[in-house]
Motif scaffolding. Structure first.
Motif, PDB file in Angstrom:
ATOM      1  N   HIS A 131       6.763 -15.733   2.391  1.00 50.61           N
ATOM      2  CA  HIS A 131       6.059 -16.919   2.879  1.00 50.61           C
ATOM      3  C   HIS A 131       4.618 -16.634   3.268  1.00 50.61           C
ATOM      4  N   ALA A 132       4.127 -15.394   3.009  1.00 52.47           N
ATOM      5  CA  ALA A 132       2.717 -15.100   3.284  1.00 52.47           C
ATOM      6  C   ALA A 132       1.890 -15.456   2.056  1.00 52.47           C
ATOM      7  N   ASP A 133       0.570 -15.328   2.174  1.00 55.38           N
ATOM      8  CA  ASP A 133      -0.320 -15.587   1.041  1.00 55.38           C
ATOM      9  C   ASP A 133      -0.059 -14.529  -0.039  1.00 55.38           C
TER      10      ASP A 133
ATOM     11  N   THR B 141       8.409  -9.828  -2.037  1.00 54.95           N
ATOM     12  CA  THR B 141       7.855  -8.941  -1.013  1.00 54.95           C
ATOM     13  C   THR B 141       7.416  -7.655  -1.696  1.00 54.95           C
ATOM     14  N   LEU B 142       6.421  -7.010  -1.097  1.00 58.67           N
ATOM     15  CA  LEU B 142       5.832  -5.840  -1.761  1.00 58.67           C
ATOM     16  C   LEU B 142       5.287  -4.880  -0.721  1.00 58.67           C
ATOM     17  N   LEU B 143       5.445  -3.589  -1.014  1.00 56.19           N
ATOM     18  CA  LEU B 143       4.866  -2.531  -0.191  1.00 56.19           C
ATOM     19  C   LEU B 143       4.300  -1.481  -1.133  1.00 56.19           C
ATOM     20  N   CYS B 144       3.029  -1.144  -0.950  1.00 54.80           N
ATOM     21  CA  CYS B 144       2.379  -0.195  -1.853  1.00 54.80           C
ATOM     22  C   CYS B 144       1.529   0.777  -1.047  1.00 54.80           C
ATOM     23  N   VAL B 145       1.720   2.082  -1.293  1.00 54.38           N
ATOM     24  CA  VAL B 145       0.961   3.119  -0.591  1.00 54.38           C
ATOM     25  C   VAL B 145       0.308   4.031  -1.620  1.00 54.38           C
ATOM     26  N   PRO B 146      -0.804   4.670  -1.267  1.00 53.31           N
ATOM     27  CA  PRO B 146      -1.476   5.563  -2.227  1.00 53.31           C
ATOM     28  C   PRO B 146      -0.767   6.907  -2.359  1.00 53.31           C
ATOM     29  N   LEU B 147      -0.874   7.505  -3.527  1.00 51.53           N
ATOM     30  CA  LEU B 147      -0.468   8.887  -3.761  1.00 51.53           C
ATOM     31  C   LEU B 147      -1.722   9.739  -3.738  1.00 51.53           C
ATOM     32  N   ARG B 148      -1.717  10.787  -2.947  1.00 48.20           N
ATOM     33  CA  ARG B 148      -2.912  11.623  -2.807  1.00 48.20           C
ATOM     34  C   ARG B 148      -2.613  13.051  -3.246  1.00 48.20           C
TER      35      ARG B 148
ATOM     36  N   VAL C 235      16.714  -7.421   2.207  1.00 45.05           N
ATOM     37  CA  VAL C 235      16.878  -8.350   3.323  1.00 45.05           C
ATOM     38  C   VAL C 235      15.577  -8.401   4.106  1.00 45.05           C
ATOM     39  N   GLY C 236      14.964  -9.584   4.195  1.00 42.64           N
ATOM     40  CA  GLY C 236      13.761  -9.763   4.997  1.00 42.64           C
ATOM     41  C   GLY C 236      12.535  -9.132   4.361  1.00 42.64           C
ATOM     42  N   ASN C 237      11.617  -8.679   5.242  1.00 45.94           N
ATOM     43  CA  ASN C 237      10.349  -8.094   4.815  1.00 45.94           C
ATOM     44  C   ASN C 237      10.363  -6.579   5.001  1.00 45.94           C
ATOM     45  N   PHE C 238       9.449  -5.920   4.314  1.00 47.83           N
ATOM     46  CA  PHE C 238       9.239  -4.496   4.572  1.00 47.83           C
ATOM     47  C   PHE C 238       8.654  -4.328   5.970  1.00 47.83           C
TER      48      PHE C 238
END
Length: 653
Positions: free
Chosen positions: A249-251, A269-276, A293-296
């Motif tokens: 429900h977010a932008d 829903t999405l979660l993205c982190v960099p690989l260094r 279930v729900g959000n990250f």
């Protein structure tokens, strides 16, 4: 009757308990119980047990933890028989952020100013005064709130420890992975299990192509998705190096719906982190899609960052390992290409065939032949044609190592084992484990060294000098010598048991004088090699030079021929090799080994010389008697007659 209402007035000391709690052991016991429950249970079970304790301590007929969401109240946890909630009282309590009591109900806020405000509400028995019940609820609810906070912290710590343990178990397998594709696939699967998500992808950044390559990419042919490196949220993470998260429900305007359309999938829903990389540079991104279930959560983000850190290291290690393996394969192939048995004589063809059969086994091989006949080249051919070609080939010249050091050289030594042993060192058997150990000039090994070598060959276990630990070794042994080992065994100079242990397969290399037709093949091979190094065009032999080379006895065998071609390639001024150009390199006639022994009568020596000379002519003609007779200036029938007179075996072709 006017509705009775009670409003709580806090004491002068906020931490002080009302008199009713300080003098009531049962209610004090409830306080202790709250903290015990906080340390023992998770959130779900904590609230159920804590509300039971609260109901008994107030006392109350019904206690509930009510939560407000989107303007509506619902019961999160309760104790006692369900009853309709006094929503007006709850709203008043929440708006004022103060305890309230009304018509037998008392309520106190719990984390009222948090993003998820909650209220503890209790229905008191009719006999209980409202103000006293409210005072007890406030005192107990405050402690319950503190215990709840501690429980949340402990619960978060437990979950973090569980996740850390899971991460360590997962990444331990990653560091053992050999193949990059399999590693990426396992990373994605492990992340979806740990974070309870639907999908995961690892994006590797191809900077030169300005693109992102996702693996695995479900629903895509070949399992690979390639997109421009400025696409969507992953592109932002790549370029900014910052974590991004998209909730329900977010932008969600930044989500690349073109990829969703291509994959026939909807990202919610999405979660993205960099690989260094090791130097901190961004090398890719780790993306999780659709929490089950729900959000990250923040915990999910922390866990994925930990996974990403290990993933980056494992990926770099796997890629480095792949590069090393590729480089080693290239070096092995290059070394194998340089090892060639040059020749077309029947003896060399037979040797080449035998090597092909022996190479695929782990049998011990004994190579016999004069100096310079190519024993080391044969050992290399066996190694590079075998399954051990990717492992080391270690050569040891037994004649070049003193008797006092041979044991240390072959089996290694521990620090302090002898005067110069300043540190521990692995021996040649350990270094060649999995590969091949070539023992040249095995006939020069001392009897003591022979005994220890035999023990290692039989037991396949090495013990370093000065050590006691048994070190297993999987090493194939190829031995070589120019001596007559059978005669040495008879003379008690070589152990018979070791001789038979080494002599599983014997390869006898013919001297170059017995393969005259191979002389020119070898010469041209070496000339081409050395002329290329000298950066000049290949040299050519004159007919007379060819004849002279074939007539030479080559006491130094292939090594002598090779050295001669090297000198010609670098020193000859012209483009054509004449017979006179060979004179400076060939040994004078007086220095060449005699064709016959010096203790024969003249008649015997003449017959011996003629026999050897005819045999060489037949060898040069590859057994063609007509050609051999022509070389000798005889008719074929006369050649046969001469051979019968000399007692030679007649051959025809």
């Amino acid at each position: 009757m006017a509705e009775s209402t009670a409003v709580w007035s806090p004491p002068q000391e906020p931490s002080a308990l009302p008199e009713s709690l300080r003098t009531d052991p049962a209610r004090l016991a409830a306080v202790v119980r709250f903290w015990q429950l906080a340390t023992q249970l998770d959130a779900e079970r904590f609230w159920g047990a804590a509300l039971d304790e609260l109901a008994a301590a107030l006392p109350a007929d019904y206690v509930a933890l009510a939560a407000a969401s989107a303007g509506r109240w619902h019961v999160a946890h309760q104790s006692g028989r369900s009853r309709p909630l006094p929503t007006d009282l709850l709203a008043d309590c929440l708006d004022a952020d103060q305890p309230r009591g009304r018509s037998g109900w008392v309520a106190a806020p719990i984390a009222a100013r948090s993003t998820s405000p909650r209220v503890v509400v209790a229905n008191l028995p009719g006999r209980e005064p409202l103000r006293e019940g409210l005072a007890r609820l406030v005192a107990l609810a405050g402690i319950l709130n503190d215990a709840s906070g501690a429980q949340r912290s402990l619960d978060a710590l437990r979950r973090r420890l569980d996740r850390l343990e899971a991460v360590m178990q997962i990444t331990a397998r990653w560091y053992q992975a050999q193949d990059t594709e399999e590693l990426l696939k396992e990373m994605a699967q492990a992340a979806t299990r740990l974070l309870r998500a639907d999908r995961a992808s690892i994006f590797l950044w191809d900077r030169r192509a300005k693109s992102l390559v996702a693996r695995p990419a479900l629903g895509v042919a070949g399992g690979e998705l390639r997109i421009p490196d400025d696409t969507g949220i992953v592109g932002q993470v790549i370029h900014t190096g910052e974590t991004r998260r998209v909730d329900l429900h977010a932008d969600q305007g930044e989500i690349d719906r073109q990829v969703d359309t291509r994959l026939r999938y909807e990202t919610k829903t999405l979660l993205c982190v960099p690989l260094r990389g090791r130097e901190g540079e961004v090398i890719g991104a780790f993306e999780m899609i659709n929490k089950l279930v729900g959000n990250f959560t923040d915990e999910d983000e922390a866990a994925l960052l930990e996974l990403a850190a290990h993933a980056s290291t494992a990926l770099e290690n796997t890629q480095e390992r792949a590069e090393l393996l590729k480089s080693r394969q290239q070096l092995t192939d290059r070394a194998a290409e340089q090892v060639r048995l040059v020749g077309a004589s029947p003896a060399i063809e037979a040797l080449r065939s035998t090597i092909g059969r022996v190479a695929s086994t782990d049998l011990a091989v004994l190579i016999l032949g004069e100096n310079g006949t190519g024993k080391e080249v044969v050992s290399q051919s066996i190694h590079y044609l075998s399954q051990r070609r990717e492992r080391p080939l270690i050569a040891v010249n037994c004649a070049a190592i003193s008797e006092t050091l041979i044991e240390s050289e072959l089996f290694g030594h521990e620090k302090g084992a002898f005067t110069d042993a300043r540190e521990s060192r692995a021996g040649k058997f350990e270094l060649a484990s999995g590969g091949t150990l070539f023992l040249d000039e095995i006939g020069d090994l001392s009897l003591a060294g022979q005994a220890k070598l035999l023990r290692v060959l039989e037991d396949k276990i090495v013990v370093r000098v000065g050590g006691s630990q048994a070190i297993p070794t999987d090493t194939r042994v190829i031995a070589a010598t120019n001596q007559d080992l059978a005669a040495m065994v008879r003379a008690k100079k070589f152990r018979e048991d070791l001789y038979f242990r080494l002599n599983v397969v014997t390869l006898v290399l013919p001297p170059l004088r017995d393969r005259a037709d191979d002389v020119l093949l070898l010469a041209e091979h070496f000339l081409g090699e050395f002329c290329a190094r000298a950066r000049r065009r290949p040299l050519r032999f004159s007919p007379e030079a060819r004849r002279r080379m074939q007539q030479h006895t080559w006491p130094g065998n292939v090594r002598e021929l090779r050295n001669l071609m090297e000198r010609l390639a670098f020193l000859l001024p012209g483009e054509r090799i004449e017979a006179d150009d060979l004179a400076f390199a060939l040994a004078p006639a007086g220095d060449q080994p005699p064709l016959v022994a010096g203790d024969l009568t003249l008649s015997e020596a003449t017959d011996k010389f003629q026999s050897e000379y005819i045999r060489k002519a037949i060898g040069r003609a590859r057994g063609n008697m007509s050609d051999a007779a022509e070389q000798l200036g005889l008719h074929r029938s006369n050649l046969y007659r001469k051979m019968r007179l000399l007692g030679m075996e007649e051959k025809s072709r």
